[in-house]
Design a protein around this motif. Structure first.
Motif, short mmCIF file in Angstrom:
data_model
loop_
_atom_site.label_atom_id
_atom_site.label_comp_id
_atom_site.label_asym_id
_atom_site.label_seq_id
_atom_site.Cartn_x
_atom_site.Cartn_y
_atom_site.Cartn_z
N GLY A 105 0.79 -1.23 0.00
CA GLY A 105 0.00 0.00 0.00
C GLY A 105 0.81 1.27 0.00
N GLN A 106 2.14 1.17 -0.12
CA GLN A 106 2.99 2.37 -0.14
C GLN A 106 3.18 2.86 -1.57
OE1 GLN A 106 6.64 1.95 2.04
NE2 GLN A 106 5.74 0.61 3.59
N LYS A 107 2.99 4.16 -1.76
CA LYS A 107 3.16 4.76 -3.07
C LYS A 107 4.61 5.17 -3.28
CE LYS A 107 -1.56 6.59 -3.43
NZ LYS A 107 -2.37 7.82 -3.65
N THR A 108 5.02 5.23 -4.54
CA THR A 108 6.37 5.69 -4.86
C THR A 108 6.45 7.19 -4.62
OG1 THR A 108 6.55 3.99 -6.57
CG2 THR A 108 8.13 5.79 -6.65
N PRO A 109 7.36 7.64 -3.77
CA PRO A 109 7.40 9.07 -3.44
C PRO A 109 7.83 9.93 -4.63
CG PRO A 109 9.30 7.93 -2.51
CD PRO A 109 8.40 6.87 -3.06
N LYS A 110 7.23 11.10 -4.72
CA LYS A 110 7.60 12.06 -5.75
C LYS A 110 8.65 13.01 -5.20
CE LYS A 110 3.05 12.01 -8.02
NZ LYS A 110 1.90 12.83 -8.45
N VAL A 111 9.58 13.40 -6.06
CA VAL A 111 10.65 14.30 -5.66
C VAL A 111 10.84 15.37 -6.74
CG1 VAL A 111 11.88 12.59 -4.27
CG2 VAL A 111 12.41 12.83 -6.71
N GLU A 112 11.55 16.40 -6.36
CA GLU A 112 11.95 17.44 -7.31
C GLU A 112 13.46 17.41 -7.45
OE1 GLU A 112 12.23 22.30 -7.54
OE2 GLU A 112 10.55 21.40 -6.46
N LEU A 113 13.93 17.37 -8.68
CA LEU A 113 15.36 17.41 -8.97
C LEU A 113 15.76 18.82 -9.37
CD1 LEU A 113 15.76 14.13 -11.07
CD2 LEU A 113 16.18 14.43 -8.65
N GLN A 114 16.79 19.36 -8.72
CA GLN A 114 17.33 20.67 -9.07
C GLN A 114 18.76 20.46 -9.56
OE1 GLN A 114 16.92 23.32 -5.73
NE2 GLN A 114 14.68 23.40 -5.87
N ILE A 115 18.97 20.67 -10.85
CA ILE A 115 20.26 20.39 -11.48
C ILE A 115 20.97 21.71 -11.77
CG2 ILE A 115 21.42 19.27 -13.42
CD1 ILE A 115 18.94 17.51 -13.75
N SER A 116 22.22 21.82 -11.32
CA SER A 116 23.05 23.00 -11.57
C SER A 116 24.50 22.55 -11.66
CB SER A 116 22.87 24.04 -10.44
OG SER A 116 23.43 23.54 -9.24
N ILE A 117 25.41 23.52 -11.86
CA ILE A 117 26.82 23.17 -11.96
C ILE A 117 27.40 22.75 -10.61
CG2 ILE A 117 27.18 24.70 -13.92
CD1 ILE A 117 28.51 26.67 -11.96
N TYR A 118 26.64 22.93 -9.53
CA TYR A 118 27.11 22.54 -8.21
C TYR A 118 26.66 21.15 -7.82
CZ TYR A 118 28.03 27.52 -8.00
OH TYR A 118 28.47 28.78 -8.28
N GLY A 119 25.66 20.59 -8.51
CA GLY A 119 25.24 19.24 -8.19
C GLY A 119 23.77 19.01 -8.52
N VAL A 120 23.30 17.87 -8.05
CA VAL A 120 21.91 17.48 -8.22
C VAL A 120 21.29 17.35 -6.83
CG1 VAL A 120 20.32 15.74 -9.12
CG2 VAL A 120 22.45 16.23 -10.35
#
Length: 295
Positions: free
Chosen positions: A55-70
């Motif tokens: 019954g657990q859903k796959t969590p949603k995330v936000e990716l922020q990509i820049s020259i410093y990392g992800v």
């Protein structure tokens, strides 16, 4: 010479956001390799099917990509769950059998283990992979141009910020001690004075019955009660200035190199090693020239 999707300013001054589902991360033995990623995807997919059956859903995330990392953040609270520095990412690819899956391998900063992060995105798999490749290329060029000075400056700023926080904590503790002394003095004066004979203090004196010092008013030459002049005030040494509590004032511009974190050189060496390794993107190895003498 590759034509990228975004402008360099978008990745160097800001970041490119993407939304995806996060299947999780797992340790892998190698920093690169199609088989390594395939085994990690298979493992995390199986674990996700078990959680989904519970019954657990796959969590949603936000990716922020820049020259410093992800950065991997919670899309609602914006809390950073994982911060993967770009020079630690060695492999990034999408799944040829499942067009929704993409992965990257990153070396953990604490354990130094290689972790494979797996994501599920319906539309942005190809774009996310190419954006990470562009960010890596820009970060490498920026590192060569700065010769590592940008990293050293950020470490020095972090050291100064830490020192300021320590001084603010000390200041708060000293204020509390002064407040306790004032309260104890008031209690002592109340017990020492007879009942009903408490004489109000002159508004011109402080809690210790002393005339407040004013740095802009000249020294008074008023004689004492017996008609003699007060003894001259000894001049203070100007070699080392100290505050009210005997501590040297903090000057962020006169801090020696010893006040900065000692691991600056190790961080630079780590970045050199990461960039030398390059980034494998969908089977295409970014062949980077050896770091020049400026690094």
């Amino acid at each position: 010479d590759k034509t990228w999707m975004h402008t360099p300013e978008a990745l160097s001054k800001h970041y490119i956001p993407y939304n995806a589902k996060f299947l999780g991360s797992t340790e892998v033995e190698q920093p690169k390799g199609t088989e390594v990623v395939r085994d990690a995807v298979r493992k995390l997919k199986f674990a996700r099917h078990i959680k989904k059956s519970e019954g657990q859903k796959t969590p949603k995330v936000e990716l922020q990509i820049s020259i410093y990392g992800v950065k991997i953040l919670d899309p609602k609270t914006k809390e950073v769950q994982h911060n993967c520095q770009l020079h630690r990412i060695s492999f990034c690819a999408d799944d040829k059998t499942d067009k929704r899956i993409f992965t990257f391998i990153c070396k953990d900063s604490e354990s130094n283990k290689h972790l494979c992060y797996v994501f599920d995105s319906e539309k942005c798999v190809k774009e996310i992979t190419l954006t990470i490749g562009q960010a890596f290329d820009l970060a490498y060029r920026k590192f060569l141009e700065s010769g590592g000075k940008d990293v050293e400056t950020r470490k020095q700023i972090a050291g100064l910020q830490k020192r300021i926080q320590e001084l603010e904590t000390e200041n708060a503790e000293l204020k509390n001690k002064v407040q306790d002394l004032e309260n104890q003095l008031r209690i002592t004066q109340v017990h020492a004075s007879p009942a009903g004979s408490v004489t109000p203090k002159s508004p011109s004196t402080d809690i210790f019955d002393m005339v407040p010092f004013s740095p802009i008013s000249p020294q008074s030459s008023t004689p004492t009660r017996n008609g003699t002049q007060p003894p001259p005030v000894p001049s203070r040494s100007t070699e080392i200035k100290r505050d009210l509590f005997g501590a040297e004032p903090f000057d962020p511009f006169s801090c020696g190199a010893g006040d900065f974190p000692p691991d600056i050189q190790s961080k630079l060496d780590e970045m050199q090693e990461g960039f030398k390794m390059g980034l494998t993107l969908e089977g295409t190895v970014f062949c980077l020239d050896p770091l020049d003498s400026r690094c």
